[in-house]
Enzyme design. Structure first.
Site, PDB file in Angstrom:
ATOM      1  N   HIS A  91     -82.674  -0.369 -37.004  1.00 50.56           N
ATOM      2  CA  HIS A  91     -83.256   0.980 -37.051  1.00 50.56           C
ATOM      3  C   HIS A  91     -84.253   1.092 -38.206  1.00 50.56           C
ATOM      4  O   HIS A  91     -85.344   1.634 -38.057  1.00 50.56           O
ATOM      5  CB  HIS A  91     -82.169   2.034 -37.282  1.00 50.56           C
ATOM      6  CG  HIS A  91     -81.177   2.199 -36.171  1.00 50.56           C
ATOM      7  ND1 HIS A  91     -79.822   2.248 -36.376  1.00 50.56           N
ATOM      8  CD2 HIS A  91     -81.339   2.354 -34.831  1.00 50.56           C
ATOM      9  CE1 HIS A  91     -79.191   2.428 -35.234  1.00 50.56           C
ATOM     10  NE2 HIS A  91     -80.084   2.484 -34.266  1.00 50.56           N
TER      11      HIS A  91
ATOM     12  N   LYS B 172     -70.001  12.440 -27.207  1.00 51.72           N
ATOM     13  CA  LYS B 172     -69.611  11.159 -27.809  1.00 51.72           C
ATOM     14  C   LYS B 172     -68.686  11.464 -28.988  1.00 51.72           C
ATOM     15  O   LYS B 172     -68.761  12.527 -29.579  1.00 51.72           O
ATOM     16  CB  LYS B 172     -70.851  10.428 -28.348  1.00 51.72           C
ATOM     17  CG  LYS B 172     -71.689   9.758 -27.273  1.00 51.72           C
ATOM     18  CD  LYS B 172     -72.714   8.842 -27.937  1.00 51.72           C
ATOM     19  CE  LYS B 172     -73.682   8.235 -26.940  1.00 51.72           C
ATOM     20  NZ  LYS B 172     -74.757   7.483 -27.583  1.00 51.72           N
TER      21      LYS B 172
ATOM     22  N   ARG C   5     -85.036  -3.597 -27.670  1.00 51.89           N
ATOM     23  CA  ARG C   5     -84.434  -4.857 -28.119  1.00 51.89           C
ATOM     24  C   ARG C   5     -84.550  -5.949 -27.064  1.00 51.89           C
ATOM     25  O   ARG C   5     -84.975  -7.048 -27.326  1.00 51.89           O
ATOM     26  CB  ARG C   5     -82.949  -4.661 -28.431  1.00 51.89           C
ATOM     27  CG  ARG C   5     -82.710  -4.038 -29.751  1.00 51.89           C
ATOM     28  CD  ARG C   5     -81.320  -3.521 -29.836  1.00 51.89           C
ATOM     29  NE  ARG C   5     -81.154  -2.379 -28.952  1.00 51.89           N
ATOM     30  CZ  ARG C   5     -80.157  -1.531 -29.024  1.00 51.89           C
ATOM     31  NH1 ARG C   5     -79.216  -1.700 -29.898  1.00 51.89           N
ATOM     32  NH2 ARG C   5     -80.085  -0.513 -28.205  1.00 51.89           N
TER      33      ARG C   5
ATOM     34  N   SER D 155     -75.450  -0.450 -33.324  1.00 48.28           N
ATOM     35  CA  SER D 155     -74.449   0.248 -34.142  1.00 48.28           C
ATOM     36  C   SER D 155     -73.045  -0.068 -33.632  1.00 48.28           C
ATOM     37  O   SER D 155     -72.105  -0.195 -34.423  1.00 48.28           O
ATOM     38  CB  SER D 155     -74.683   1.757 -34.089  1.00 48.28           C
ATOM     39  OG  SER D 155     -75.925   2.081 -34.649  1.00 48.28           O
TER      40      SER D 155
HETATM   41  P1  ADP Z   1     -78.826   5.490 -28.714  1.00 51.93           P
HETATM   42  O1  ADP Z   1     -80.017   6.181 -28.145  1.00 51.93           O
HETATM   43  O2  ADP Z   1     -78.179   4.523 -27.764  1.00 51.93           O
HETATM   44  O3  ADP Z   1     -77.882   6.347 -29.447  1.00 51.93           O
HETATM   45  P2  ADP Z   1     -79.352   4.285 -31.238  1.00 51.93           P
HETATM   46  O4  ADP Z   1     -79.136   5.491 -31.990  1.00 51.93           O
HETATM   47  O5  ADP Z   1     -78.460   3.115 -31.517  1.00 51.93           O
HETATM   48  O6  ADP Z   1     -79.479   4.490 -29.712  1.00 51.93           O
HETATM   49  O7  ADP Z   1     -80.834   3.775 -31.458  1.00 51.93           O
HETATM   50  C1  ADP Z   1     -81.935   4.632 -31.449  1.00 51.93           C
HETATM   51  C2  ADP Z   1     -83.178   3.838 -31.118  1.00 51.93           C
HETATM   52  O8  ADP Z   1     -83.219   2.682 -31.919  1.00 51.93           O
HETATM   53  C3  ADP Z   1     -83.260   3.336 -29.682  1.00 51.93           C
HETATM   54  O9  ADP Z   1     -84.614   3.395 -29.297  1.00 51.93           O
HETATM   55  C4  ADP Z   1     -82.813   1.919 -29.766  1.00 51.93           C
HETATM   56  O10 ADP Z   1     -83.373   1.126 -28.739  1.00 51.93           O
HETATM   57  C5  ADP Z   1     -83.370   1.540 -31.110  1.00 51.93           C
HETATM   58  N1  ADP Z   1     -82.632   0.446 -31.723  1.00 51.93           N
HETATM   59  C6  ADP Z   1     -81.307   0.333 -31.902  1.00 51.93           C
HETATM   60  N2  ADP Z   1     -80.984  -0.835 -32.485  1.00 51.93           N
HETATM   61  C7  ADP Z   1     -82.158  -1.501 -32.671  1.00 51.93           C
HETATM   62  C8  ADP Z   1     -82.507  -2.782 -33.204  1.00 51.93           C
HETATM   63  N3  ADP Z   1     -81.580  -3.618 -33.627  1.00 51.93           N
HETATM   64  N4  ADP Z   1     -83.813  -3.117 -33.229  1.00 51.93           N
HETATM   65  C9  ADP Z   1     -84.745  -2.271 -32.765  1.00 51.93           C
HETATM   66  N5  ADP Z   1     -84.498  -1.062 -32.231  1.00 51.93           N
HETATM   67  C10 ADP Z   1     -83.209  -0.678 -32.190  1.00 51.93           C
END
Ligand code: ADP
Length: 159
Positions: free
Chosen positions: A17, A41, A90, A128
């Protein structure tokens, strides 16, 4: 003035992130990292905790602001005058869902476009949920999350 929003759960923020935040901040005038309050969630961290962790780990970036939101992302985007949604990609498995969301959001509000940043190869496996699973068994998460976040995760699992 281009205001971009990077929405997500950030439960907790990972190095993947943070990499997206740094790169998105470089290509926008202002970047709002928007933490989703999602009652369906059951997150490990409260919204306040997630916002605070994000503030701490992004304090070196001048044009980043951390906020939380509930409801439709496009409505939040309109309220904060943002015209760009940033998402990280990703792997190909992210693509189908992200494409559907981007197209839906564009139909809901055609003044807003979604921009995808491809994950840094170092973090393309990282999510996460993986971090939480590793931490719940007492594994080492120091390669996955910013240093500030490490102990906060272990505390949640009494580790
Ligand atoms: P979600 O929408 O599933 O709750 P997250 O909060 O984990 O997703 O992630 C928010 C954004 O960050 C999404 O666009 C996700 O694809 C991106 N993201 C999560 N982990 C990574 C990573 N390791 N590298 C790049 N982008 C990521």
């Amino acid at each position: 003035m281009s205001i971009a929003i990077y929405p997500g759960s950030f439960d907790p923020v990972t190095l993947g992130h943070l990499d997206i935040i740094e790169r998105a901040a470089n290509i926008s005038e202002e970047l709002i990292v928007a933490v989703l309050m999602n009652s369906s969630k059951s997150p490990l961290f409260s919204v306040e905790e997630r916002v605070n962790m994000l503030r701490e780990v992004t304090k070196h970036i001048d044009n980043v602001k951390i906020m939380s939101f509930s409801g439709l992302l496009v409505n939040f985007a309109r309220d904060v005058n943002a015209n760009i949604i940033v998402r990280g990609l990703r792997a190909i498995t992210d693509f189908e869902y992200e494409l559907q969301m981007a197209q839906t959001n564009h139909i809901l509000n055609d003044t807003i476009d979604t921009v995808f940043l491809t994950s840094n190869l170092d973090y393309s496996y990282l999510s996460s949920s993986t971090v939480k699973e590793v931490a719940s068994f007492g594994g080492d998460v120091s390669k996955f999350v910013p240093e500030y976040v490490i102990d906060k995760i272990y505390q949640k699992y009494n580790r």
